[in-house]
Write an enzyme that holds these catalytic residues in place. Sequence first.
Site, PDB file in Angstrom:
ATOM      1  N   ARG A   1       0.812  -1.216   0.000  1.00 10.51           N
ATOM      2  CA  ARG A   1       0.000   0.000   0.000  1.00 10.51           C
ATOM      3  C   ARG A   1       0.844   1.264   0.000  1.00 10.51           C
ATOM      4  NH1 ARG A   1      -2.833   1.766  -2.756  1.00 10.51           N
ATOM      5  NH2 ARG A   1      -3.850  -0.261  -2.720  1.00 10.51           N
TER       6      ARG A   1
ATOM      7  N   LYS B   1       4.155  39.965  -3.063  1.00  9.39           N
ATOM      8  CA  LYS B   1       2.751  40.055  -3.436  1.00  9.39           C
ATOM      9  C   LYS B   1       2.108  41.274  -2.788  1.00  9.39           C
ATOM     10  CE  LYS B   1       0.837  36.132  -4.472  1.00  9.39           C
ATOM     11  NZ  LYS B   1       0.158  34.818  -4.423  1.00  9.39           N
TER      12      LYS B   1
ATOM     13  N   LYS C   1       1.069  25.160  -3.743  1.00 18.58           N
ATOM     14  CA  LYS C   1      -0.182  24.512  -3.337  1.00 18.58           C
ATOM     15  C   LYS C   1      -0.013  23.000  -3.448  1.00 18.58           C
ATOM     16  CE  LYS C   1      -2.895  28.485  -4.846  1.00 18.58           C
ATOM     17  NZ  LYS C   1      -3.896  29.016  -5.790  1.00 18.58           N
TER      18      LYS C   1
ATOM     19  N   ASP D   1      -1.118  39.297 -12.569  1.00 20.86           N
ATOM     20  CA  ASP D   1      -2.159  38.504 -11.926  1.00 20.86           C
ATOM     21  C   ASP D   1      -3.544  38.877 -12.434  1.00 20.86           C
ATOM     22  OD1 ASP D   1      -3.099  36.636  -9.968  1.00 20.86           O
ATOM     23  OD2 ASP D   1      -3.734  38.338  -8.753  1.00 20.86           O
TER      24      ASP D   1
ATOM     25  N   GLU E   1       4.472  40.610  -7.882  1.00 19.09           N
ATOM     26  CA  GLU E   1       3.120  40.444  -8.417  1.00 19.09           C
ATOM     27  C   GLU E   1       2.496  41.818  -8.648  1.00 19.09           C
ATOM     28  OE1 GLU E   1      -0.478  37.672  -7.067  1.00 19.09           O
ATOM     29  OE2 GLU E   1      -0.266  39.447  -5.810  1.00 19.09           O
TER      30      GLU E   1
END
Length: 284
Positions: A104, A171, A139, A221, A200
């Site tokens: 597994r 940012k 992410k 952006d 950004e």
Amino acid sequence: MTTTWQQPLFEQSVTDNVRQALTEDIGSGDITASLIPADRTGEARVLTREATVICGRPWVDEVFRQIDQNVQVEWHVEEGAMVEADTILFTLKGPARSLLTGERAALNFLQMLSGTATLCHNYATKVESTSVKLLDTRKTIPGLRQAQKYAVRTGGCHNHRIGLYDAFLIKENHIAACGGIKEAVVAAREIAPGKPVEVEVESLSELEIALECGADTIMIDNFSLDNMSQAVAMNKGRAKLEASGGITDQTLLPIAQTGVDFISIGVLTKDCKAIDLSMRITKM
């Protein structure tokens, strides 16, 4: 903005990933595998039930290395290969208990990373007629960033910064806290002179300020296609331009065709679907 892959950090992460996975799965011991006589050996094969880009061999090998070095793993496909459904990926030979104990954990790594690599391959194929590079983001699944970013590369896309330490990404909130784009860029150059600086921006006027400050990369952006084209014209090669925000498979190619250098896409790592794999004992 792309970053340099750090091989020693990656190799350590494979070892650590597997150790943690085995600890949470095996705990005090595999009580079901203990039903099998300790001296019994066996053979098994692992196949995919759907077409996929194969990714995850280092983790599979490490699973069985940590469980039992008497297990032999024989791969029948190369890392990064596109294979059809029902392809045999690898075979195992060794103590039967160890084969089943490692099943597994090994398949979890392989199915997840192959899913990520396959998704990246599909996205990269959509823009192969352009020069744009598709980038991942931070992410990622906690604890598996190195693994997922490896899978992104295996699938034909590229890595943005690995973490908060290897490049600046200034940012909106950073800009507000620093007092402006110029102030933030100047501070970044003073704090870490050799690190890449990305800013950004949310408008063409902010783009011009970032260009005047000498940012290495500028993230535009949620720009419209018209504004992206204008940004490319304004830039004239002074910085690298990275499109971001709301990227879909329908908008991907039109954005790439504006002439931006990079497109960053969170979905490459946060929305991946695991590949359906299966292990079967073939001899006992």
